[in-house]
Design a protein around this motif. Structure first.
Motif, PDB file in Angstrom:
ATOM      1  N   THR A   1     -29.166  95.494 -28.668  1.00 40.18           N
ATOM      2  CA  THR A   1     -28.082  94.953 -27.845  1.00 40.18           C
ATOM      3  C   THR A   1     -27.787  95.860 -26.656  1.00 40.18           C
ATOM      4  O   THR A   1     -27.329  95.389 -25.610  1.00 40.18           O
ATOM      5  CB  THR A   1     -26.809  94.786 -28.701  1.00 40.18           C
ATOM      6  N   THR A   2     -28.062  97.155 -26.794  1.00 44.68           N
ATOM      7  CA  THR A   2     -27.780  98.084 -25.699  1.00 44.68           C
ATOM      8  C   THR A   2     -28.685  97.841 -24.495  1.00 44.68           C
ATOM      9  O   THR A   2     -28.319  98.179 -23.377  1.00 44.68           O
ATOM     10  CB  THR A   2     -27.971  99.549 -26.154  1.00 44.68           C
ATOM     11  N   PHE A   3     -29.860  97.248 -24.717  1.00 43.59           N
ATOM     12  CA  PHE A   3     -30.837  97.124 -23.647  1.00 43.59           C
ATOM     13  C   PHE A   3     -30.301  96.323 -22.460  1.00 43.59           C
ATOM     14  O   PHE A   3     -30.588  96.640 -21.309  1.00 43.59           O
ATOM     15  CB  PHE A   3     -32.128  96.485 -24.159  1.00 43.59           C
ATOM     16  N   ASP A   4     -29.529  95.263 -22.743  1.00 42.31           N
ATOM     17  CA  ASP A   4     -28.949  94.458 -21.663  1.00 42.31           C
ATOM     18  C   ASP A   4     -27.428  94.449 -21.690  1.00 42.31           C
ATOM     19  O   ASP A   4     -26.798  94.222 -20.650  1.00 42.31           O
ATOM     20  CB  ASP A   4     -29.465  93.017 -21.749  1.00 42.31           C
ATOM     21  N   GLY A   5     -26.836  94.708 -22.863  1.00 45.50           N
ATOM     22  CA  GLY A   5     -25.382  94.707 -22.964  1.00 45.50           C
ATOM     23  C   GLY A   5     -24.750  95.823 -22.157  1.00 45.50           C
ATOM     24  O   GLY A   5     -23.766  95.603 -21.427  1.00 45.50           O
ATOM     25  N   TYR A   6     -25.311  97.030 -22.236  1.00 46.60           N
ATOM     26  CA  TYR A   6     -24.750  98.156 -21.499  1.00 46.60           C
ATOM     27  C   TYR A   6     -24.914  98.000 -19.984  1.00 46.60           C
ATOM     28  O   TYR A   6     -23.966  98.247 -19.233  1.00 46.60           O
ATOM     29  CB  TYR A   6     -25.378  99.465 -21.984  1.00 46.60           C
ATOM     30  N   PRO A   7     -26.102  97.578 -19.486  1.00 48.30           N
ATOM     31  CA  PRO A   7     -26.198  97.303 -18.041  1.00 48.30           C
ATOM     32  C   PRO A   7     -25.198  96.250 -17.562  1.00 48.30           C
ATOM     33  O   PRO A   7     -24.691  96.348 -16.441  1.00 48.30           O
ATOM     34  CB  PRO A   7     -27.636  96.801 -17.885  1.00 48.30           C
ATOM     35  N   MET A   8     -24.897  95.250 -18.393  1.00 49.29           N
ATOM     36  CA  MET A   8     -23.889  94.253 -18.008  1.00 49.29           C
ATOM     37  C   MET A   8     -22.518  94.910 -17.861  1.00 49.29           C
ATOM     38  O   MET A   8     -21.765  94.592 -16.923  1.00 49.29           O
ATOM     39  CB  MET A   8     -23.827  93.131 -19.049  1.00 49.29           C
TER      40      MET A   8
ATOM     41  N   ARG B   1     -19.395  93.415 -16.058  1.00 53.38           N
ATOM     42  CA  ARG B   1     -19.459  92.176 -16.827  1.00 53.38           C
ATOM     43  C   ARG B   1     -19.289  92.460 -18.327  1.00 53.38           C
ATOM     44  O   ARG B   1     -19.891  91.798 -19.165  1.00 53.38           O
ATOM     45  CB  ARG B   1     -20.785  91.475 -16.573  1.00 53.38           C
ATOM     46  N   ALA B   2     -18.452  93.446 -18.647  1.00 54.15           N
ATOM     47  CA  ALA B   2     -18.268  93.825 -20.049  1.00 54.15           C
ATOM     48  C   ALA B   2     -17.698  92.677 -20.871  1.00 54.15           C
ATOM     49  O   ALA B   2     -18.119  92.434 -22.007  1.00 54.15           O
ATOM     50  CB  ALA B   2     -17.358  95.046 -20.148  1.00 54.15           C
ATOM     51  N   ALA B   3     -16.725  91.955 -20.296  1.00 57.87           N
ATOM     52  CA  ALA B   3     -16.115  90.844 -21.027  1.00 57.87           C
ATOM     53  C   ALA B   3     -17.138  89.767 -21.328  1.00 57.87           C
ATOM     54  O   ALA B   3     -17.171  89.210 -22.428  1.00 57.87           O
ATOM     55  CB  ALA B   3     -14.969  90.257 -20.203  1.00 57.87           C
ATOM     56  N   GLU B   4     -17.989  89.471 -20.365  1.00 58.23           N
ATOM     57  CA  GLU B   4     -19.034  88.470 -20.552  1.00 58.23           C
ATOM     58  C   GLU B   4     -20.011  88.903 -21.640  1.00 58.23           C
ATOM     59  O   GLU B   4     -20.405  88.108 -22.495  1.00 58.23           O
ATOM     60  CB  GLU B   4     -19.767  88.265 -19.221  1.00 58.23           C
ATOM     61  N   ALA B   5     -20.396  90.192 -21.616  1.00 58.45           N
ATOM     62  CA  ALA B   5     -21.342  90.708 -22.609  1.00 58.45           C
ATOM     63  C   ALA B   5     -20.744  90.681 -24.008  1.00 58.45           C
ATOM     64  O   ALA B   5     -21.409  90.293 -24.977  1.00 58.45           O
ATOM     65  CB  ALA B   5     -21.766  92.131 -22.234  1.00 58.45           C
ATOM     66  N   LEU B   6     -19.481  91.097 -24.134  1.00 63.15           N
ATOM     67  CA  LEU B   6     -18.827  91.105 -25.436  1.00 63.15           C
ATOM     68  C   LEU B   6     -18.658  89.681 -25.974  1.00 63.15           C
ATOM     69  O   LEU B   6     -18.891  89.423 -27.161  1.00 63.15           O
ATOM     70  CB  LEU B   6     -17.461  91.787 -25.341  1.00 63.15           C
ATOM     71  N   THR B   7     -18.268  88.761 -25.101  1.00 61.33           N
ATOM     72  CA  THR B   7     -18.123  87.364 -25.526  1.00 61.33           C
ATOM     73  C   THR B   7     -19.466  86.806 -25.987  1.00 61.33           C
ATOM     74  O   THR B   7     -19.549  86.103 -27.004  1.00 61.33           O
ATOM     75  CB  THR B   7     -17.575  86.509 -24.368  1.00 61.33           C
ATOM     76  N   ALA B   8     -20.534  87.115 -25.238  1.00 65.97           N
ATOM     77  CA  ALA B   8     -21.874  86.661 -25.617  1.00 65.97           C
ATOM     78  C   ALA B   8     -22.281  87.243 -26.965  1.00 65.97           C
ATOM     79  O   ALA B   8     -22.849  86.540 -27.817  1.00 65.97           O
ATOM     80  CB  ALA B   8     -22.888  87.056 -24.548  1.00 65.97           C
ATOM     81  N   ALA B   9     -21.980  88.527 -27.186  1.00 65.03           N
ATOM     82  CA  ALA B   9     -22.348  89.176 -28.451  1.00 65.03           C
ATOM     83  C   ALA B   9     -21.605  88.560 -29.625  1.00 65.03           C
ATOM     84  O   ALA B   9     -22.202  88.237 -30.660  1.00 65.03           O
ATOM     85  CB  ALA B   9     -22.060  90.676 -28.363  1.00 65.03           C
ATOM     86  N   PHE B  10     -20.286  88.380 -29.470  1.00 70.84           N
ATOM     87  CA  PHE B  10     -19.490  87.823 -30.565  1.00 70.84           C
ATOM     88  C   PHE B  10     -19.887  86.383 -30.856  1.00 70.84           C
ATOM     89  O   PHE B  10     -19.984  85.974 -32.019  1.00 70.84           O
ATOM     90  CB  PHE B  10     -18.001  87.891 -30.219  1.00 70.84           C
TER      91      PHE B  10
END
Length: 505
Positions: free
Chosen positions: A93-100, A105-114
Motif C-alpha cells: 500500500t505504501t507504493f502508491d498510497g504514500y505518494p498520494m 491526496r491523503a484523504a482520497e488514498a485513505l478512503t480508497a484503502a478503507f
C-alpha cells in the motif's frame, strides 16, 4: 435457504446493545493495534484473548474478530501517511498510497484503502457463507508441494511482471532470501549464519526489518532534505469520499481480480502478504499506463488492500471448516475456540450452528460498522500531516522502537531495526527496490520448508511439483510468469514479422 435463515438468526442474536458495544470496542482497539508498527492484528488478538475467557463464546468471538477487522482497516493509515506499514501486508500500500499523501491526496488514498478493505472482506465473507463445503474439501488437497508452488508463483510473478530492472529485483530478492535463512533450521535443527550470537538463534523478524526498511529509512531521507515536511494538509469532506465511491466502477476489474487472488491465497493459504504483492503486481501489469504506478495511482491502493483483506478474512474458512488456521490470527482464534469448548471442523457447523452463523453475521456487521467508523474518523488521521515534521519525526522513531521491542521484548531488535533503516536508506539511494527484499524475507522460510518437505517426501524427485493437476498447473504458471518478459518479446517479434509479411504482400 437454510444457510440464509441461520444467517438472519445470527444477525438477530447480534443486534443487542451489549454485542454492539463489544463490537465498537473491538474495532477501536483493532484500529489502534493496526496503526502501531510492530503490534498488528495477531499480537493484539493474542494480548486481549485472556480478557474474553469469562465471556460467553459468541460475545468473545465477536470482540476478537472485530479487533481483527479493525487491525485490517488500521494497517493502511501509517502506510499512507508516513510510509510506515502498520501491518506486514500493508507494505504494498505504501507504493502508491504514500505518494498520494505527498501530493495532498491523503484523504482520497485513505478512503480508497478503507473502501477496498471493505470490498475485499465482504467478498471473502460471502465466499465463507455460500461456498464453505466445496472449498473445505478443496483445501484438504494442499500439501508441501502445493504450498511451495504458491510461493514460487508469488516470487516469479514479482520478477516476471515487475517493471523494475530485472537484475535489481533479483539482487533485492536474493538478499531477502539469504537473510530469511538466518537462525535455526526448522527442518534439521542446525544453526545457520548466527555467528555465535544467541539473539540470532530465532532468526530475523520480518516486522522488525519492515519497520527499519520503511520507517527509519524514510526519516533518514527526510533529514537529508533538512527536515522538509513530506506531506501536505488534507481537506477531508464527504465530497472526497463520494468522489472515490463514484469512481469505483472504473476499477471493477482490479477489485474483482484482487478479491479472487486474496480469497485463493487465504484459503490455500498463501497469506495476505503474498496476496497484497500479487494483487499490486497484476494491477500494474494489466494497467493501460503502468508507468504511473509508484507515483500516486489510486489503483495501486485499491489492488493490494482488496487482496490483503480478502485473504485475511477468507483465512478463517479453513479454520472453521477444517480446524486448520490459514493465518496467525486464525491460529489464535482457533486456540480461543478450544478454550471455550468448541472444536473447529466440519462438525462445528452441525453441533454449534448458532455460534458459527453468529460469527459469520458479525463479519458482515463488523465490516460495515468498521467502514463507517474509520471514514468518520479520517480527519483525525489526516490532521497528523499538519504537524511539522521536526515535531513528528521523534515520535515516529520512538513508535518504531516501541513496536520493534514489543515484538519479542528484545533490545537487540531495536538495533536490528536501525541497521535495516540504514540498508533501506542505501537501497533507496541506489535504486534497488525494497518490495522484493521484504517479500523474500517473509516468505523465504516458508518456501524453503515447503520445498524441503516436498523433497523428503518424494525422495528428491522434482517431478513431485507436477504430480497432480493442481500443483502442476500452479508450478507451470509460475515458470511462465518468470519468463514472461522473454515470451512477451518473442510474441512481439512474431507479430512484427507477420505484419511485415502482410505489408510486403
Amino acid at each position: 435457504m437454510e444457510a440464509l435463515g441461520l444467517l438472519l438468526h445470527g444477525f438477530a442474536v447480534l443486534l443487542t446493545w451489549k454485542t454492539l458495544v463489544l463490537m465498537m470496542v473491538g474495532l477501536v482497539l483493532g484500529i489502534f493495534v493496526g496503526v502501531l508498527p510492530g503490534l498488528g492484528g495477531p499480537n493484539g488478538v493474542a494480548i486481549l484473548l485472556p480478557l474474553t475467557f469469562t465471556m460467553d463464546p459468541t460475545s468473545a468471538i465477536v470482540m476478537l474478530s472485530c479487533i481483527y477487522w479493525g487491525a485490517l482497516f488500521g494497517g493502511a493509515i501509517t502506510s499512507i501517511l508516513f510510509n510506515i506499514p502498520g501491518e506486514a501486508w500493508s507494505v504494498a500500500t505504501t507504493f502508491d498510497g504514500y505518494p498520494m499523501a505527498q501530493q495532498g491526496r491523503a484523504a482520497e488514498a485513505l478512503t480508497a484503502a478503507f473502501t477496498s478493505s471493505f470490498i475485499g472482506s465482504l467478498v471473502a465473507v460471502m465466499l465463507i457463507t455460500f461456498l464453505a463445503p466445496m472449498i473445505s474439501s478443496f483445501a484438504l488437497k494442499f500439501g508441501p508441494p502445493e504450498f511451495f508452488a504458491v510461493y514460487l508463483l508469488t516470487f516469479c510473478s514479482f520478477v516476471g511482471l515487475g517493471r523494475e530492472a530485472k537484475h535489481k529485483t533479483v539482487i533485492s530478492m536474493s538478499l531477502g532470501l539469504l537473510l530469511a535463512g538466518v537462525g535455526m533450521d526448522t527442518v534439521s535443527g542446525n544453526l545457520r549464519m548466527t555467528f555465535g550470537s544467541a539473539e540470532l538463534l530465532r532468526g530475523i523478524n520480518f516486522l522488525v526489518a519492515v519497520i527499519g526498511l520503511f520507517g527509519i529509512s524514510e526519516i533518514l531521507l527526510t533529514m537529508e532534505e533538512r527536515l522538509a515536511l513530506r506531506g501536505h494538509a488534507a481537506s477531508i469532506s464527504l465530497r472526497v469520499v463520494l468522489g472515490v465511491w463514484r469512481d469505483l466502477p472504473k476499477y471493477w476489474v482490479t477489485l474483482l481480480r484482487s478479491s479472487f487472488i486474496g480469497c485463493w491465497l487465504g484459503i490455500t493459504p498463501g497469506g495476505a502478504i503474498a496476496a497484497s504483492f500479487m494483487g499490486y503486481n497484476l494491477a500494474k501489469r494489466f494497467a493501460k499506463e503502468p508507468e504511473g504506478f509508484g507515483k500516486g495511482r489510486i489503483e495501486g491502493v485499491f489492488a493490494p488492500e482488496t487482496a490483503a483483506h480478502a485473504s485475511g478474512t477468507s483465512a478463517l474458512l479453513p479454520m472453521l471448516a477444517l480446524g486448520i488456521p490459514g493465518s496467525g490470527t486464525a491460529a489464535i482464534l482457533l486456540g480461543g475456540l478450544m478454550v471455550w469448548g468448541l472444536n473447529p471442523g466440519p462438525l462445528l457447523f452441525v453441533e454449534h450452528k448458532d455460534f458459527v452463523w453468529g460469527l459469520i453475521a458479525s463479519m458482515y456487521l463488523g465490516n460495515v460498522v468498521g467502514l463507517v467508523l474509520v471514514l468518520t474518523t479520517v480527519p483525525i488521521f489526516a490532521s497528523i500531516l499538519r504537524v511539522p515534521f521536526a515535531a513528528v519525526a521523534p515520535m515516529i522513531v520512538v513508535s518504531c522502537a516501541i513496536g520493534a521491542y514489543a515484538i519479542q521484548n528484545a533490545i537487540f531488535d531495536i538495533w536490528l531495526m536501525l541497521g535495516f533503516g540504514i540498508v533501506g536508506y542505501v537501497f533507496k539511494k541506489i535504486g534497488i527496490p525494497l518490495a522484493p527484499f521484504t517479500l523474500a524475507l517473509v516468505l523465504g522460510n516458508r518456501a524453503e520448508d515447503a520445498f524441503r518437505l516436498s523433497m523428503i517426501g518424494s525422495g528428491g524427485n522434482l517431478k513431485v511439483f507436477w504430480s497432480n493437476g493442481l500443483v502442476g498447473s500452479i508450478t507451470t504458471l509460475a515458470i511462465l510468469l518468470l519468463f514472461w518478459p522473454v515470451i512477451d518479446g518473442l510474441l512481439a517479434r512474431v507479430g512484427l514479422t507477420q505484419r511485415a509479411k502482410v505489408a510486403q504482400s
